[in-house]
Each structure stands twice: as structure tokens, then as C-alpha cells.
Write a protein that holds these residues in place. Structure first.
Motif, short mmCIF file in Angstrom:
data_model
loop_
_atom_site.label_atom_id
_atom_site.label_comp_id
_atom_site.label_asym_id
_atom_site.label_seq_id
_atom_site.Cartn_x
_atom_site.Cartn_y
_atom_site.Cartn_z
N VAL A 90 -0.84 -53.27 -15.41
CA VAL A 90 -1.73 -53.61 -14.68
C VAL A 90 -2.43 -53.19 -13.66
O VAL A 90 -2.20 -52.26 -12.96
CB VAL A 90 -1.40 -55.21 -13.69
CG1 VAL A 90 -2.27 -55.90 -12.89
CG2 VAL A 90 0.01 -55.57 -14.15
N THR A 91 -3.58 -53.00 -14.21
CA THR A 91 -5.15 -52.36 -14.07
C THR A 91 -6.29 -53.17 -12.86
O THR A 91 -6.39 -54.16 -13.65
CB THR A 91 -5.71 -51.30 -14.60
OG1 THR A 91 -4.61 -50.40 -15.35
CG2 THR A 91 -6.50 -50.57 -14.33
N ASP A 92 -6.93 -52.91 -11.63
CA ASP A 92 -7.53 -54.24 -10.72
C ASP A 92 -8.67 -52.31 -10.83
O ASP A 92 -8.20 -51.61 -10.26
CB ASP A 92 -7.20 -54.07 -9.82
CG ASP A 92 -6.05 -54.38 -9.78
OD1 ASP A 92 -5.88 -56.16 -10.18
OD2 ASP A 92 -5.19 -54.89 -8.72
N CYS A 93 -10.04 -53.31 -11.76
CA CYS A 93 -10.78 -52.41 -11.96
C CYS A 93 -11.91 -52.76 -10.60
O CYS A 93 -11.60 -54.17 -10.50
CB CYS A 93 -11.92 -52.89 -13.08
SG CYS A 93 -10.48 -51.94 -14.31
N SER A 94 -13.11 -52.16 -10.02
CA SER A 94 -14.46 -52.06 -9.26
C SER A 94 -14.49 -53.09 -10.08
O SER A 94 -15.90 -53.62 -8.31
CB SER A 94 -14.71 -50.64 -8.55
OG SER A 94 -15.64 -50.40 -10.08
N ASN A 95 -14.82 -53.24 -10.89
CA ASN A 95 -15.92 -54.92 -11.26
C ASN A 95 -15.22 -56.11 -10.68
O ASN A 95 -15.97 -56.98 -11.27
CB ASN A 95 -16.33 -54.45 -12.64
CG ASN A 95 -15.48 -54.45 -13.68
OD1 ASN A 95 -14.26 -54.37 -13.48
ND2 ASN A 95 -15.31 -54.67 -15.55
N GLY A 96 -14.28 -56.14 -11.07
CA GLY A 96 -13.48 -57.21 -10.45
C GLY A 96 -12.89 -58.15 -11.63
O GLY A 96 -11.49 -58.45 -11.05
N LYS A 97 -12.25 -57.43 -12.21
CA LYS A 97 -12.00 -57.33 -13.89
C LYS A 97 -10.14 -56.79 -13.27
O LYS A 97 -10.09 -55.66 -13.05
CB LYS A 97 -12.13 -56.63 -15.00
CG LYS A 97 -11.54 -57.16 -16.35
CD LYS A 97 -12.58 -56.89 -17.30
CE LYS A 97 -11.40 -57.21 -18.71
NZ LYS A 97 -12.51 -57.05 -19.64
#
Length: 78
Positions: free
Chosen positions: A39-46
């Protein structure tokens, strides 16, 4: 940049050899029973979810492209 402490589900898989750059991460995970995924959370909210993977030793990871990795984790089930 903040990152979550990677966690493993109770006893069915374990991960080590964690590596991270600003926009990607990887770890080597051994699934003993059930399934696990990245699971990866990205700085663009995705939030990017990897495929559920069964028994064996695998390279887990995620990539946010031009965005930063905000948090990385793994999930397990059954």
C-alpha cells in the motif's frame, strides 16, 4: 516527508530490506499463509494498492511517479 512505520499482519507474513527514495519504495516480503499486498500513499492524495500475493518470497513496493511517497505499508489477510 513523513512515512509510516511498515507493519505486518499477525504472523502470516514478514518484510525486510526496506528501501525508499522520494517517489518509490520496496521491501522483500515472505508470505507464510494467506495473502499480502503493498500500500502506497502519494503526495497527490492517491493511494495505490498492490495485487494480493500468496505464499512465497516477493519484492513488494510502490511508485508515485512525479509525486512523493507520503507513507508505505503492507496489508495481510487470512
Amino acid at each position: 516527508m513523513a512515512t509510516a512505520t511498515p507493519a505486518s499482519a499477525a504472523g502470516n507474513y514478514s518484510c525486510g530490506n526496506w528501501k525508499q527514495t522520494v517517489n518509490s519504495w520496496s521491501a522483500t516480503c515472505t508470505v507464510k499463509s494467506g495473502q499480502a499486498r503493498a500500500v502506497t500513499d502519494c503526495s497527490n492524495g492517491k493511494t495505490i494498492y498492490g495485487a494480493w500475493i500468496g505464499r512465497g518470497t516477493w519484492r513488494f513496493g510502490g511508485e508515485c511517479g512525479k509525486y512523493f511517497v507520503v507513507a508505505q505499508d503492507t496489508q495481510g489477510r487470512g
